[in-house]
Structure formats: structure tokens, C-alpha cells
Design a protein around this motif. Structure first.
Motif, PDB file in Angstrom:
ATOM      1  N   GLY A 173       6.589  13.977   0.692  1.00 28.12           N
ATOM      2  CA  GLY A 173       5.137  13.985   0.522  1.00 28.12           C
ATOM      3  C   GLY A 173       4.591  12.804  -0.238  1.00 28.12           C
ATOM      4  O   GLY A 173       3.360  12.642  -0.329  1.00 28.12           O
ATOM      5  N   ASN A 174       5.449  11.943  -0.775  1.00 26.17           N
ATOM      6  CA  ASN A 174       5.010  10.791  -1.555  1.00 26.17           C
ATOM      7  C   ASN A 174       5.062   9.513  -0.726  1.00 26.17           C
ATOM      8  O   ASN A 174       6.125   9.150  -0.197  1.00 26.17           O
ATOM      9  N   ILE A 175       3.930   8.818  -0.620  1.00 22.03           N
ATOM     10  CA  ILE A 175       3.886   7.530   0.066  1.00 22.03           C
ATOM     11  C   ILE A 175       4.470   6.486  -0.887  1.00 22.03           C
ATOM     12  O   ILE A 175       3.918   6.221  -1.953  1.00 22.03           O
ATOM     13  N   THR A 176       5.584   5.884  -0.496  1.00 20.70           N
ATOM     14  CA  THR A 176       6.327   5.017  -1.407  1.00 20.70           C
ATOM     15  C   THR A 176       5.844   3.571  -1.420  1.00 20.70           C
ATOM     16  O   THR A 176       6.160   2.823  -2.349  1.00 20.70           O
ATOM     17  N   GLY A 177       5.114   3.158  -0.396  1.00 17.30           N
ATOM     18  CA  GLY A 177       4.646   1.780  -0.363  1.00 17.30           C
ATOM     19  C   GLY A 177       3.869   1.514   0.903  1.00 17.30           C
ATOM     20  O   GLY A 177       3.805   2.349   1.813  1.00 17.30           O
TER      21      GLY A 177
END
Length: 523
Positions: A173-177
Motif C-alpha cells: 500500500g505504500n508508494i515507494t517512489g
């Protein structure tokens, strides 16, 4: 100029493409092109609705002054890099009251210096993931998830990138870049120096597998004993294998990823028939004297070895314009025989621009990343440096540039790496490349067959200790095996046993369970 008009028109089309991809697909069939994959985009046409301090879109320049420090790779003199940063600051100061500070680090030492900066708590805002596994960066708290910043501080960038590409850089769920807008497919080939091939009448197009190169190596070695037949790049040799790594890790892969099937089994790459066959070939080449000596520990780049006339061939990625890129890199014309046809996986959306966890103002870093991705003026300065000092127009109407007068690849104080920017497809094309290069690249991205698991990105947080232990084992063996320095008959079994002892089976089980859950949800 004409170029600007073309770029504006294509941006509108690209934005529509991204929107249609988001609305019409589930991200599990063929790869959807991201922004500008069928051409160039134009200027940054809209600003964020408001800043975090309540400043409206019209007066972002009245924000408190802040310096955004960017770290990325490539050879450059400090004074030239500072001059480029000052030129970029003219753009960001007027728009955001932001000053740009830049640090460029050579390829060989980039990861170590970047790791030091990320872990020491020193001032750092924006960093390239080059050489890193973003899942590990996130689990080790080195970078921030971008979810809370994209909508407010980079809405243009968010809209310009397809849902599938965002999915490929999202972990748990986390957009890393922000993913680089470069080639988004894998194709591997054997590069050979053109003048040697032509002079010896070699049928380079007959090469379909790496084994096919053996009689050619034998012939060239007899004629050119001063040359290495096959070389590494800083100790690395690209694997000519069609697999889906299911993220960015070496541990647990999907074989035959282009065949649609329900049972997706995660297997140990280093026990697959294709891997064993390849390293046996490399060992055979090494025994026959075709390999660069001490390739596994080499600190030399493929560029320098080829440019110095010390090497005949190298296993390289293939993309539109790659031959011209090699000419710029090493000064040698080349032929490239395909060994693996193009295909795409989540890992192809691997390189990304991240916000360091120790950024004091992540929102300001996000504004700068938005400029990197959307603003051609920013991108061209970032890539090529200062007009008149580092580059000049060769054909301004077509948007083609070259080195400035008196400057060459080996003498410039600021090396240009279009693929190292956030969005090379809004930049000028370098002399020697097809003026339609970005269109061709877009077609390459859009037409590459996609892995049946594309869109799946493995979150390694539950087994990070095992990943660390297996990485230590990998570093002990893999370069030596893949350069033919170790005998697969004896050392491959040791390698795999040490991987198991370090927790490889646990990693594969974790990846399998998460892949199964993803398949159930998405297929």
C-alpha cells in the motif's frame, strides 16, 4: 519552437492514455504505457492546489526558502555539478522559493555513499533508487511513502503515470517512489565491437544463444589476443534469462512468465535449468580464456574497457537507440545480437526517485520531483548541464543537441545520462539518436509482452532478516559463478545450501503466499 508544440500535443495524448489505462484495465494483462511513452511531454501545466503551509497555488514562491538536496549517479566534477544546481535553482526559486543542491557520485561508489547518507541522518531530500531494492529501503526506513504527498504536491506527475506503473512501485500500500519514464521492458543481447566484426567478416546475426558465440570468440581471440572476449561491468554480468523476479529480489522467481496459467510456482532461480545451463556456459568460456580475468572483482566499467580497445563483447540490455548510446559511452560502434526478446515485469518499473526519510520538508522534495518529471526545461538542464559549456543545439527545430564546442564524452565536466533522469522523454534527443527516439521507445514499452504476474510487488518486510542473510551469501558467490570463475559442479551446490541455511526456503514461502493472495485478488 516546433518541438514545444509537438511536446504539448503529445502530453495531452499521453495524459489521456494514462487515464484510459487507469479506468479500463486491472493491471494484469498487457503493460500499459505511462506518461509520454509515445512521445515527449511539454511543460508543467498546472500547480498543486495548495502547499502544506496554506500557501495558494498562485504564490508558492512566497513559501519559506528551503534547499532540496538531490543525490544521484554519474561522473561529474563538483564545480560543474554546482553550476548545474544553480541553474536549476533559477527555475525552482522563482516557482517554489526552493534552492537545489546536487551531489553526483560515480557508479562504482554510488550505493555505498547513498547508503551512508541515508543511514547517517545527514541532509538529504531526493535520491535515486539505482543499485537498491526499494522494498528493502522501505523496510529499513530509508525512504518515505509518497501517498500523502503526490495528490497535493505533484498532481501532474500522478496523473501522467498509469495505474499499472504506480502498482509496480507500491509495496504493501505504500508508494515507494516516482518511476523513471525509460524503457519498461527487458531485452538482452550480446554486444560486439563493429570494426572487429566487419574486418573479420563475422556473421554476428547468426548468434541466437550465448553458446552460439563460442566459434566467434575462438576466431576473434586468435586474431586479437589483446582483447577480452567477454567482459563484466564493475564485476556484474547481465543474465540472458527470461524470468520474472517478482519484484526486485534475486530470491524466488517465476519461470516462463509469458505463458498464462493459474499455478504460479515460485522457484529458486539458482536451481533452474536455464540458470545452470548459463553458468555452465560461462564456466566453459572462462576455462577457454574468453572471459575477462578477475571479472567478478573488476572495478572497471564496460564503457572504459570497450573504449580502450580491451574488449570485444558484453551482455547488454536492448532498447531503441541503445547502439547510439554505446557510441556515446565508449566511442565504439557496435552490433547487438538479441539473446532474449523483450518482455515486461514489475521489476522493469524498478528505478525510481524517492524521498529520503531524513528529509526535513518532504513536501518540498515532492514539488521538485514533480518538476523533474514534468518540466522539460528542468529535465534538459538536469540531463545535459549548461548550454554552451556542456552542450549545444545541433538541430534546434528537431530538438537535437550535442556536446558543446571543444567538449567530448571523456572531457565533459558533467556527463549526460538521459535515462538517469525522472522522465527522459520530455528532454532533447542527443546527436546520433533518431529524432523519433521517444516515439520508438513508447512503442517498445507498449508492445512488449507482459508477465502474467506483472503488477505484483513483493513486500519483504516479514522476512527482512532472511533477505539480509541471503544477500550476504549471494555476494559471496554470485559474481564469481556468473563470470565463470567458480566450477558449477562443486560450487553451485555449496551456494544453494548456504542460501537454504540463511533462510531461502522461508523467503520463497513468504513470496509464494503473497503471490497467491495477489493472484486471487487480481485474476
Amino acid at each position: 519552437m516546433k518541438l514545444k508544440k509537438i511536446m504539448s500535443a503529445i502530453l495531452a495524448a499521453a495524459m489521456l492514455t494514462a487515464t484510459m489505462a487507469a479506468c479500463g484495465g486491472d493491471g494484469n494483462s498487457s503493460a500499459a504505457p505511462s506518461s509520454s511513452t509515445d512521445g515527449n511531454s511539454a511543460t508543467n501545466t498546472s500547480a498543486p492546489a495548495e502547499s502544506g503551509s496554506g500557501v495558494s497555488a498562485e504564490d508558492l514562491s512566497t513559501q519559506e526558502e528551503y534547499t532540496v538536496k538531490i543525490m544521484y549517479f554519474g561522473d561529474a566534477k563538483t564545480e560543474d555539478t554546482n553550476e548545474v544546481a544553480a541553474k536549476l535553482s533559477e527555475l525552482t526559486k522563482a516557482k517554489y522559493n526552493t534552492v537545489i543542491e546536487m551531489v553526483r557520485v560515480g557508479f562504482g561508489s554510488y550505493k555505498d555513499q547513498a547508503n551512508l547518507a541515508l543511514n547517517s541522518g545527514e541532509k538529504l531530500d531526493v535520491i535515486s533508487s539505482f543499485g537498491f531494492v526499494p522494498a528493502t529501503m522501505m523496510s529499513q526506513n530509508q525512504i518515505l511513502p509518497l501517498n500523502d504527498y503526490l495528490d497535493q504536491y505533484a498532481p501532474d506527475t500522478k496523473a501522467a503515470i498509469s495505474d499499472l506503473d504506480w502498482q509496480c512501485v507500491t509495496i504493501n500500500g505504500n508508494i515507494t517512489g516516482v518511476p523513471y519514464n525509460i524503457e519498461k521492458a527487458s531485452s538482452i543481447g550480446l554486444l560486439m565491437v563493429k570494426d572487429v566484426v566487419d574486418a573479420m567478416g563475422i556473421d554476428w546475426e547468426s548468434i541466437k544463444t550465448l553458446k552460439d558465440a563460442e566459434p566467434i570468440f575462438e576466431k576473434v581471440k586468435a586474431e586479437h589476443p589483446e582483447m577480452y572476449m567477454l567482459i563484466a561491468d564493475f564485476g556484474d554480468i547481465r543474465r540472458p534469462l527470461c524470468i520474472d523476479p517478482l519484484g526486485d529480489e534475486n530470491f524466488g522467481v517465476l519461470e516462463d512468465p509469458l505463458t498464462d496459467r493459474e499455478d504460479l510456482k515460485v522457484v529458486n532461480l539458482f536451481e533452474t535449468a536455464s540458470y545452470v545451463d548459463w553458468i555452465n556456459t560461462m564456466y566453459d568460456f572462462n576455462q577457454k580464456g574468453y572471459m575477462q580475468p578477475d571479472a567478478a572483482s573488476s572495478t572497471e566499467s564496460a564503457n572504459s574497457l570497450l573504449g580502450a580497445g580491451k574488449a570485444f563483447s558484453f551482455i547488454t540490455n536492448i532498447k531503441p537507440g541503445i547502439e547510439a548510446e554505446w557510441v556515446r559511452n565508449c566511442g565504439k560502434e557496435v552490433y547487438i545480437a538479441p539473446l532474449v526478446e523483450e518482455y515486461s515485469t514489475s521489476a522493469n518499473i524498478g528505478l525510481r526517485w524517492c524521498i529520503a526519510n531524513n528529509s526535513e520538508k518532504p513536501e518540498r522534495a515532492m514539488q521538485v520531483i514533480n518538476e523533474m518529471y514534468m518540466n522539460p526545461d528542468f529535465s534538459n538542464i538536469f540531463i545535459y548541464g549548461i548550454e554552451g559549456k556542456h552542450w549545444k543545439f545541433v538541430d534546434e527545430e528537431q530538438g537535437v543537441v550535442g556536446y558543446a564546442d571543444g567538449v567530448e564524452a571523456g572531457s565533459t565536466g558533467y556527463s549526460n545520462l538521459a535515462w538517469g533522469a525522472a522522465n527522459e522523454q520530455i528532454s532533447y534527443v542527443f546527436e546520433g539518436d533518431d529524432p523519433d527516439l521517444w516515439k520508438r521507445l513508447g512503442e517498445f514499452n507498449a508492445n512488449a509482452p507482459a508477465s502474467i504476474a506483472k503488477g505484483f510487488v513483493w513486500d519483504n518486510a516479514d522476512v527482512i532478516n532472511e533477505v539480509t542473510s541471503c544477500t550476504n551469501v549471494l555476494n559471496k558467490y554470485v559474481k564469481a559463478l556468473q563470470s565463470g570463475a567458480l566450477n558449477p559442479e562443486t560450487d553451485l551446490a555449496k551456494f544453494n545450501q548456504e542460501l537454504r541455511d540463511a533462510g531461502l526456503d522461508t523467503i520463497i514461502q513468504d513470496k509464494q503466499s503473497k503471490l497467491d493472495a495477489w493472484m486471487a485478488e487480481n485474476k
